[in-house]
Design an enzyme around this catalytic site. Sequence first.
Site, PDB file in Angstrom:
ATOM      1  N   ARG A 118       0.639  -1.155  -0.101  1.00 51.23           N
ATOM      2  CA  ARG A 118       0.275   0.439  -0.029  1.00 51.23           C
ATOM      3  C   ARG A 118       1.078   1.465   0.366  1.00 51.23           C
ATOM      4  O   ARG A 118       1.726   1.768   1.429  1.00 51.23           O
ATOM      5  CB  ARG A 118      -0.817   0.343   1.124  1.00 51.23           C
ATOM      6  CG  ARG A 118      -1.820   1.304   1.554  1.00 51.23           C
ATOM      7  CD  ARG A 118      -2.657   1.162   2.339  1.00 51.23           C
ATOM      8  NE  ARG A 118      -4.017   0.623   1.691  1.00 51.23           N
ATOM      9  CZ  ARG A 118      -5.209  -0.053   1.763  1.00 51.23           C
ATOM     10  NH1 ARG A 118      -5.292   0.870   3.300  1.00 51.23           N
ATOM     11  NH2 ARG A 118      -6.123   0.480   1.834  1.00 51.23           N
ATOM     12  N   HIS A 145      -6.400   1.150  -6.863  1.00 49.96           N
ATOM     13  CA  HIS A 145      -7.234  -0.099  -5.235  1.00 49.96           C
ATOM     14  C   HIS A 145      -7.705  -0.709  -6.045  1.00 49.96           C
ATOM     15  O   HIS A 145      -8.612  -0.646  -5.787  1.00 49.96           O
ATOM     16  CB  HIS A 145      -8.419   0.873  -4.890  1.00 49.96           C
ATOM     17  CG  HIS A 145      -7.854   0.528  -3.532  1.00 49.96           C
ATOM     18  ND1 HIS A 145      -7.610  -1.167  -3.338  1.00 49.96           N
ATOM     19  CD2 HIS A 145      -8.837   0.638  -2.385  1.00 49.96           C
ATOM     20  CE1 HIS A 145      -7.045  -1.215  -1.871  1.00 49.96           C
ATOM     21  NE2 HIS A 145      -8.933  -0.796  -1.584  1.00 49.96           N
ATOM     22  N   GLN A 148      -9.574  -3.806  -4.202  1.00 57.48           N
ATOM     23  CA  GLN A 148     -11.275  -3.269  -4.059  1.00 57.48           C
ATOM     24  C   GLN A 148     -11.992  -3.857  -4.904  1.00 57.48           C
ATOM     25  O   GLN A 148     -13.084  -3.998  -4.752  1.00 57.48           O
ATOM     26  CB  GLN A 148     -11.277  -2.271  -3.208  1.00 57.48           C
ATOM     27  CG  GLN A 148     -12.382  -1.483  -3.001  1.00 57.48           C
ATOM     28  CD  GLN A 148     -12.529  -2.314  -1.630  1.00 57.48           C
ATOM     29  OE1 GLN A 148     -11.868  -1.739  -0.639  1.00 57.48           O
ATOM     30  NE2 GLN A 148     -14.177  -2.572  -1.613  1.00 57.48           N
ATOM     31  N   ASP A 236     -17.443   7.240  -2.223  1.00 57.84           N
ATOM     32  CA  ASP A 236     -16.209   7.046  -1.829  1.00 57.84           C
ATOM     33  C   ASP A 236     -15.684   8.259  -0.919  1.00 57.84           C
ATOM     34  O   ASP A 236     -16.546   9.265  -1.323  1.00 57.84           O
ATOM     35  CB  ASP A 236     -14.762   6.857  -2.672  1.00 57.84           C
ATOM     36  CG  ASP A 236     -13.719   6.261  -1.852  1.00 57.84           C
ATOM     37  OD1 ASP A 236     -13.656   5.885  -0.655  1.00 57.84           O
ATOM     38  OD2 ASP A 236     -12.804   6.381  -2.244  1.00 57.84           O
ATOM     39  N   CYS A 275     -16.735   1.712  -0.549  1.00 59.37           N
ATOM     40  CA  CYS A 275     -15.419   0.817  -0.401  1.00 59.37           C
ATOM     41  C   CYS A 275     -15.244   0.888   1.321  1.00 59.37           C
ATOM     42  O   CYS A 275     -14.048  -0.165   2.079  1.00 59.37           O
ATOM     43  CB  CYS A 275     -13.930   1.066  -0.947  1.00 59.37           C
ATOM     44  SG  CYS A 275     -13.002   2.613  -0.844  1.00 59.37           S
ATOM     45  N   ARG A 303     -13.382  -8.691   0.482  1.00 58.40           N
ATOM     46  CA  ARG A 303     -12.406  -8.573   0.216  1.00 58.40           C
ATOM     47  C   ARG A 303     -11.822  -9.813   0.734  1.00 58.40           C
ATOM     48  O   ARG A 303     -10.823  -9.885  -0.069  1.00 58.40           O
ATOM     49  CB  ARG A 303     -11.802  -7.589   1.084  1.00 58.40           C
ATOM     50  CG  ARG A 303     -12.012  -6.027   0.838  1.00 58.40           C
ATOM     51  CD  ARG A 303     -12.086  -4.937  -0.500  1.00 58.40           C
ATOM     52  NE  ARG A 303     -10.759  -5.696  -0.529  1.00 58.40           N
ATOM     53  CZ  ARG A 303      -9.382  -4.210   0.195  1.00 58.40           C
ATOM     54  NH1 ARG A 303      -9.994  -2.955   0.923  1.00 58.40           N
ATOM     55  NH2 ARG A 303      -8.332  -4.058   0.177  1.00 58.40           N
TER      56      ARG A 303
HETATM   57  N1   CP Z   1     -10.887  -0.449   1.413  1.00 58.12           N
HETATM   58  C1   CP Z   1     -10.155  -0.376   2.619  1.00 58.12           C
HETATM   59  O1   CP Z   1      -9.770  -0.611   1.247  1.00 58.12           O
HETATM   60  O2   CP Z   1     -10.173  -0.051   3.441  1.00 58.12           O
HETATM   61  P1   CP Z   1      -8.622  -0.469   4.295  1.00 58.12           P
HETATM   62  O3   CP Z   1      -8.437   0.971   3.770  1.00 58.12           O
HETATM   63  O4   CP Z   1      -9.531  -0.471   5.688  1.00 58.12           O
HETATM   64  O5   CP Z   1      -7.355  -0.965   3.915  1.00 58.12           O
HETATM   65  N1  NVA Z   2     -10.035   6.943  -1.849  1.00 52.83           N
HETATM   66  C1  NVA Z   2      -9.335   6.162  -0.566  1.00 52.83           C
HETATM   67  C2  NVA Z   2      -9.848   5.003  -0.347  1.00 52.83           C
HETATM   68  C3  NVA Z   2      -9.663   3.920   1.272  1.00 52.83           C
HETATM   69  C4  NVA Z   2     -10.247   2.480   0.896  1.00 52.83           C
HETATM   70  C5  NVA Z   2      -7.978   6.783   0.230  1.00 52.83           C
HETATM   71  O1  NVA Z   2      -7.812   6.484  -1.187  1.00 52.83           O
HETATM   72  O2  NVA Z   2      -7.845   6.840   1.313  1.00 52.83           O
END
Ligand code: CP
Ligand code: NVA
Length: 317
Positions: A118, A145, A148, A236, A275, A303
């Site tokens: 990440r 992402h 997701q 989102d 998400c 997930r």
């Molecule tokens: N949706 C998602 O990726 O959640 P987290 O940030 O909790 O991993």
């Molecule tokens: N768009 C959000 C998604 C979190 C899972 C972010 O990047 O923070």
Amino acid sequence: MTNYNLKPNHRHFIDISSISKQDAREIIEKAKMLKKAVTEQSQSKGFVHEDAPLKNQALAMIFEKPSTRTRVSFEMAMHQLGGKSVVLQNHDMQLGRGETVADTAKVLSGFVDAIMLRANSHEDMLEMAETSTVPIINALTDFSHPCQIMADILTFEEHRGSIAGKKIAWSGDGNNVAVSWIHASVLFECELALACPKEYAPLEQVVGWAKNNGGKVSVTENPEEAALDADCVITDTFISMGDDNPEQRLNDLAPYQVDQNLMSKANNNAIFMHCLPAHRGEEVTADVIDGPQSVIWDEAENRLHIQKAILMWCFGK
Ligand code: CP
Ligand code: NVA
């Protein structure tokens, strides 16, 4: 994505746009099968699949940003498949003190069989994939992402059948999650209507890629137009991890909130997805996200099932 450093049959999972339609479909079907195997046997969450398909495999999970769902689902996925996982927080690593991504990838390749990342920067993710000799999985970057959205496709199909030809509406920020939806709409052949303010529109190069590849993607500034006759409405957070100017964003994006009025423009049986994490009263009202059309808890659970299928695909299983 070049796989020349990887063992035969091993693959990176960087973006939905970088895999084939057939592979994307196989991952979804594998996840459905794995989920059935768990739910039919009403297994406890700590079980291991009898054939332990990832026995002796180890996954390093690097987090440069916080996570709840991604972290726990990947860790449990590795456990249930019979493998091991190691969680690495950026601030605990030399990466957080300036060790290069390339050096980190080379070192970790000597310890583990795959790396989930990440990352703040998609470029770093790509650099890691170029230098690593084990599969890299994109667990969110500033650009996309993909894990997701694979879970979202699985969730849609569980509730409404094949997504091909269905209309998906997005209302809000044209962010990393929206980008992966654009990629997915091409591979899974659904229509995607995005409503975003001009300054928050998804990257033109991504929309252009979709159109050049036969995608049915449209971008409007009008949320009601996007939601019209949709089979699924999605939003989102208005403030993603790393975003500046939170107040400005909340203000600019407020007209894109998903509320009952917006849901009423969609088909009667439309589902709502998010998400998570969610901010009730910002991008979505509580009555929608906690209401009967919302499938967010299945989406979150999925997930786990999709991570297992993605991991197995990365190992050529
Ligand atoms: N949706 C998602 O990726 O959640 P987290 O940030 O909790 O991993
Ligand atoms: N768009 C959000 C998604 C979190 C899972 C972010 O990047 O923070």
